[in-house]
Design an enzyme around this catalytic site. Structure first.
Site, PDB file in Angstrom:
ATOM      1  N   GLN A 162      -5.123  -1.441   9.592  1.00 44.25           N
ATOM      2  CA  GLN A 162      -4.888  -2.634   9.080  1.00 44.25           C
ATOM      3  C   GLN A 162      -5.700  -3.846  10.002  1.00 44.25           C
ATOM      4  O   GLN A 162      -5.324  -3.752  11.235  1.00 44.25           O
ATOM      5  CB  GLN A 162      -3.479  -3.143   8.658  1.00 44.25           C
ATOM      6  CG  GLN A 162      -3.121  -4.444   8.018  1.00 44.25           C
ATOM      7  CD  GLN A 162      -3.609  -4.301   6.522  1.00 44.25           C
ATOM      8  OE1 GLN A 162      -3.845  -3.213   5.923  1.00 44.25           O
ATOM      9  NE2 GLN A 162      -4.207  -5.686   6.010  1.00 44.25           N
ATOM     10  N   ASP A 177     -11.382   2.780   4.093  1.00 43.51           N
ATOM     11  CA  ASP A 177     -11.800   1.292   3.930  1.00 43.51           C
ATOM     12  C   ASP A 177     -13.386   1.219   3.734  1.00 43.51           C
ATOM     13  O   ASP A 177     -13.880   0.116   3.369  1.00 43.51           O
ATOM     14  CB  ASP A 177     -11.451   0.707   5.018  1.00 43.51           C
ATOM     15  CG  ASP A 177     -10.202  -0.195   5.057  1.00 43.51           C
ATOM     16  OD1 ASP A 177      -9.753  -0.554   3.917  1.00 43.51           O
ATOM     17  OD2 ASP A 177      -9.633  -0.297   6.109  1.00 43.51           O
ATOM     18  N   LYS A 192       0.957  -1.172  -0.238  1.00 45.40           N
ATOM     19  CA  LYS A 192       0.079  -0.002  -0.064  1.00 45.40           C
ATOM     20  C   LYS A 192       0.828   1.260   0.009  1.00 45.40           C
ATOM     21  O   LYS A 192       0.611   2.005  -0.651  1.00 45.40           O
ATOM     22  CB  LYS A 192      -0.706  -0.008   1.252  1.00 45.40           C
ATOM     23  CG  LYS A 192      -2.032  -1.040   1.089  1.00 45.40           C
ATOM     24  CD  LYS A 192      -2.708  -1.266   2.454  1.00 45.40           C
ATOM     25  CE  LYS A 192      -4.023  -2.180   2.258  1.00 45.40           C
ATOM     26  NZ  LYS A 192      -4.424  -2.658   3.421  1.00 45.40           N
TER      27      LYS A 192
END
Ligand code: GUN
Length: 284
Positions: free
Chosen positions: A96, A119, A52
């Site tokens: 995460q 997200d 990422k």
């Protein structure tokens, strides 16, 4: 059979995104900023987070990875999130998953400013998404929809079967397919006659987290097969949830692992961060 090349599509979209980022910077002197928070040292998460960061920098974004020890307390993590919620130069905040067992995932996701929740896991964004007014869309399902579009596959009227019911992939994928007018079944590890249910699918999406779980017995001739799995075999090789070599003989379209869904997830995460930045600047 057509192999759906997520790596190539991701590269094309990320190049376009890099151009848009240059233009935005010329226009307003600001680049999108993405901060990724990683708690603990889960090896798979380390790889995802590195990828990422690398992709964010390649797109011209401001990028930061906050690495916290597995022993970090929930209060410490919430304080880090509160800091980035306030910091104007960061438009996207991603924690995460999975988090260490001593943390309350729901409370952590709730702490992220919904306008920075790239997200789409905050209950506010989930609610908007499920009621048909999406702002942030979970990246993996969004990437799969882009792949379907790229290959001219219209889900309208088709039978879609989603194997897997996670909040990250299965449930939001079902919603996107429904929104695209497919008839959707969500199946999972407890579904009876799973092979038979899967064989009904014109579009079969698999996110069950078990290497080569879906064999040719699960697949109708001509089906589109999308593999979200990321598993390691006994030699440490990355393998999907679908037994690619045998299923490709039946499928009309199929995604490989690696090089299918994975690169699209990162691309959509960057795209959402870019969009969050534009909304912050009141430009879109
Ligand atoms: N872990 C596995 N997939 C994801 C994802 O899309 N977002 C986050 N935050 N964690 C993940």
């Amino acid at each position: 059979m057509t192999r759906m090349d997520g790596k190539a599509l991701a590269a094309k979209l990320q190049e376009q995104l890099a151009e848009k980022t240059v233009a935005l910077k010329e226009q307003v002197g600001i680049e999108p900023g993405l901060v990724v928070i990683l708690v603990g040292d889960d090896p798979a998460s380390q790889v995802y987070v590195r990828n990422k960061e690398r992709s964010a920098l390649a797109a011209g974004f401001r990028s930061e990875v906050v690495r916290l020890k597995a022993s970090t307390t929930q209060e410490e993590l919430l304080a880090v999130i509160a800091h980035y919620n306030q910091a104007a130069e960061w438009h996207g905040i991603l924690v995460q998953l999975p988090l260490p067992a001593h943390m309350d995932e729901e409370a952590v996701l709730l702490a992220i400013d919904p306008s920075k929740d790239v997200d789409g896991f905050h209950p506010m964004n989930m609610g908007k998404f499920w009621s048909g007014h999406p702002v942030m869309i979970p990246s993996t399902p969004a990437g799969i929809m882009e792949l379907l579009r790229e290959y001219g596959i219209d889900p309208a009227g088709k039978k879609a079967v989603m194997i897997g019911r996670s909040n990250i992939v299965g449930k939001p994928m079902a919603q996107l397919l429904l929104d695209a007018n497919a008839t959707v079944t969500i199946a999972h590890s407890r579904t009876e006659n799973l092979e038979q249910v899967a064989r009904e699918a014109d579009i079969l999406v698999v996110a069950i987290g078990s290497g080569h779980f879906v064999t040719k017995d699960f697949v109708k001739q001509g089906a589109v097969v999308i593999d979200v799995g990321m598993n390691r075999d006994e030699n440490g090789k990355l393998i999907g949830d679908v037994a690619y070599d045998e299923v490709k003989e039946l499928a009309s379209y199929i995604t490989p692992v690696p090089g299918g869904v994975g690169p699209m997830t990162i691309t959509m995460l960057l795209e959402q961060t870019y969009q969050a930045c534009k909304r912050f600047l009141d430009l879109g």
